[in-house]
Design an enzyme around this catalytic site. Structure first.
Site, short mmCIF file in Angstrom:
data_model
loop_
_atom_site.label_atom_id
_atom_site.label_comp_id
_atom_site.label_asym_id
_atom_site.label_seq_id
_atom_site.Cartn_x
_atom_site.Cartn_y
_atom_site.Cartn_z
N SER A 173 82.85 -12.33 -15.06
CA SER A 173 83.45 -12.16 -16.31
C SER A 173 83.78 -12.71 -17.06
O SER A 173 83.25 -13.13 -18.52
CB SER A 173 82.49 -10.58 -16.69
N GLN B 51 89.77 -3.61 -4.61
CA GLN B 51 88.66 -2.82 -4.80
C GLN B 51 87.96 -1.84 -3.88
O GLN B 51 88.35 -1.00 -2.98
CB GLN B 51 88.25 -3.57 -6.25
N ASP C 189 87.06 -9.08 -5.85
CA ASP C 189 87.87 -8.28 -5.84
C ASP C 189 88.20 -7.27 -4.76
O ASP C 189 87.79 -5.81 -4.18
CB ASP C 189 87.52 -6.62 -6.84
N LEU D 165 76.91 -10.32 -16.88
CA LEU D 165 76.59 -10.34 -15.32
C LEU D 165 76.22 -11.82 -14.86
O LEU D 165 75.86 -12.20 -16.03
CB LEU D 165 74.45 -10.00 -14.92
N HIS E 294 77.45 -11.02 -9.78
CA HIS E 294 76.98 -10.01 -9.40
C HIS E 294 75.19 -9.95 -9.23
O HIS E 294 74.89 -9.05 -8.09
CB HIS E 294 76.31 -9.65 -11.07
N GLY F 291 81.33 -6.88 -4.48
CA GLY F 291 82.46 -8.09 -4.15
C GLY F 291 83.67 -7.91 -3.45
O GLY F 291 84.07 -7.54 -3.47
N GLU F 292 83.67 -9.23 -2.78
CA GLU F 292 84.84 -9.44 -2.40
C GLU F 292 86.18 -10.16 -2.69
O GLU F 292 87.26 -10.02 -2.65
CB GLU F 292 84.63 -10.77 -0.42
N GLY G 49 78.37 -5.08 -16.17
CA GLY G 49 77.91 -6.18 -17.34
C GLY G 49 78.30 -7.58 -17.14
O GLY G 49 79.35 -7.61 -16.03
N GLN H 30 90.09 2.23 -16.37
CA GLN H 30 90.03 1.34 -15.22
C GLN H 30 91.46 0.22 -16.14
O GLN H 30 91.45 -0.93 -15.49
CB GLN H 30 89.55 1.29 -14.07
P1 AMP Z 1 82.61 -6.71 -12.66
O1 AMP Z 1 81.06 -6.36 -13.32
O2 AMP Z 1 83.93 -6.83 -12.35
O3 AMP Z 1 83.14 -4.50 -12.42
O4 AMP Z 1 82.27 -6.44 -10.41
C1 AMP Z 1 81.13 -5.43 -9.93
C2 AMP Z 1 81.25 -6.36 -8.65
O5 AMP Z 1 80.88 -7.67 -8.44
C3 AMP Z 1 82.29 -5.76 -8.06
O6 AMP Z 1 81.78 -4.98 -6.64
C4 AMP Z 1 82.45 -7.50 -7.98
O7 AMP Z 1 83.94 -7.07 -6.92
C5 AMP Z 1 81.84 -8.08 -7.08
N1 AMP Z 1 81.43 -9.00 -8.37
C6 AMP Z 1 83.00 -9.71 -9.28
N2 AMP Z 1 82.62 -10.59 -9.47
C7 AMP Z 1 81.29 -12.19 -8.09
C8 AMP Z 1 82.39 -13.14 -7.92
N3 AMP Z 1 82.72 -13.87 -7.87
N4 AMP Z 1 80.96 -13.16 -6.22
C9 AMP Z 1 80.84 -11.97 -5.47
N5 AMP Z 1 80.91 -10.66 -5.92
C10 AMP Z 1 81.27 -10.40 -7.42
#
Ligand code: AMP
Length: 283
Positions: free
Chosen positions: A188, A155, A152, A33, A37, A149-150, A31, A61
């Site tokens: 986020s 991950q 992370d 977002l 995202h 997303g790359e 979230g 986590q």
């Molecule tokens: P999170 O909410 O931080 O767990 O992220 C959820 C998904 O969004 C994960 O696959 C992240 O790698 C991806 N994500 C987070 N930030 C970015 C970004 N700046 N660009 C692309 N993907 C992202």
């Protein structure tokens, strides 16, 4: 736009779609977002018929309780942002019990050493929590494609490895990192930064880009020294946690540049107590 908080209701909705051969895409998130995202969601909508977006701040986590407590939670505005994109989005906002049952008992995974470095070394138990939640979410959604997303990158590598090993029966789709206008990777956590620090934190990506430029003509050691020096020039607001150059496929830290391999640089730094991570492909 449909929204569910119970896995059973989500499945009752998705099963008939699956029978009609509709392709289901899945974007797991915590979230708060942002455009990063949403780029995954748009990619999912392009590639599939229905996109499930989960919004769940996964407690297992987080190795730092304060970080978990202060993690931004903005479900209402998240849902609004998704609604503006498409009606073909299904939002899944599970409770802890829906994911973990009553006792939060976690499975063990063999990460083949991918968890021993960088984020894994600096956040004990982090990837165990990630693997547990992703496995449970993928089981709940049973998507054809799952988007990560790359940003992370470690991950993403770990999930790709587990997906193959445990046959989660989804295809993992890596998506490029979206950035703020100053290059700072969208996260986020950025909203926890003051405006000035958020502005100044663009230096992280500036440094990564310099490393990329210098990569073919410098040793790994020189590049590490360069990053340490550059960060220390900004020590009034930023503190380096780690900088590493690693093989893009195995994440093995690189000692010297072997022409046949692909490398990536990884960085984690703290600004105003907020952990920021980023990475860049080098060759
Ligand atoms: P999170 O909410 O931080 O767990 O992220 C959820 C998904 O969004 C994960 O696959 C992240 O790698 C991806 N994500 C987070 N930030 C970015 C970004 N700046 N660009 C692309 N993907 C992202």
């Amino acid at each position: 736009m449909k929204s569910f908080s119970a896995k059973s209701d989500l499945q009752t909705y998705l099963n008939p779609l699956r029978k009609k051969k509709k392709k289901i895409g899945f974007v797991p998130t915590m979230g708060a977002l942002h455009k990063g995202h949403l780029s995954l969601v748009k990619r999912a909508l392009y590639k599939t018929d229905v996109c499930v977006v989960s919004i769940y701040v996964n407690p297992t986590q987080f190795n730092d309780f304060k970080d978990l407590e202060s993690y931004p939670r903005t479900v209402d505005s998240d849902v609004l942002k998704l609604r503006q994109i498409s009606d073909n989005i299904v939002v899944y906002v599970p409770t802890n019990e829906d994911i973990y049952g009553k006792d939060f008992s976690l499975s063990d995974f063999d990460f083949m050493g991918l968890d021993k470095i960088m984020e894994g070394a600096n956040r004990p138990g982090h990837f165990k929590g990630v693997a547990n939640v992703v496995e449970r979410l993928i089981n709940a959604v049973q998507p054809k494609f799952t988007f990560f997303g790359e940003k992370d990158y470690q991950q993403l590598s770990i999930i790709q490895h587990l997906n193959q090993k445990h046959r989660w029966r989804t295809t993992i789709v890596p998506c490029p990192t979206e950035r703020e206008y100053n290059g700072l990777a969208l996260s986020s956590r950025n909203q926890k930064l003051s405006e000035t620090s958020r502005e100044k934190s663009g230096v992280i990506y500036e440094i990564l880009k310099q490393v990329k430029l210098k990569f073919s003509t410098n040793s790994m050691e020189n590049l590490k020294l360069y990053v340490k020096k550059k960060i220390s020039m900004h020590k009034d607001f930023i503190e380096l946690e780690y900088f590493e150059i690693a093989d893009e496929l195995t994440l093995t830290p690189a000692k010297k540049n072997q022409k046949k391999l692909k490398y990536r640089a990884f960085i984690a730094a703290k600004v105003e107590g907020v952990r920021l991570i980023d990475n860049i492909q080098l060759n």
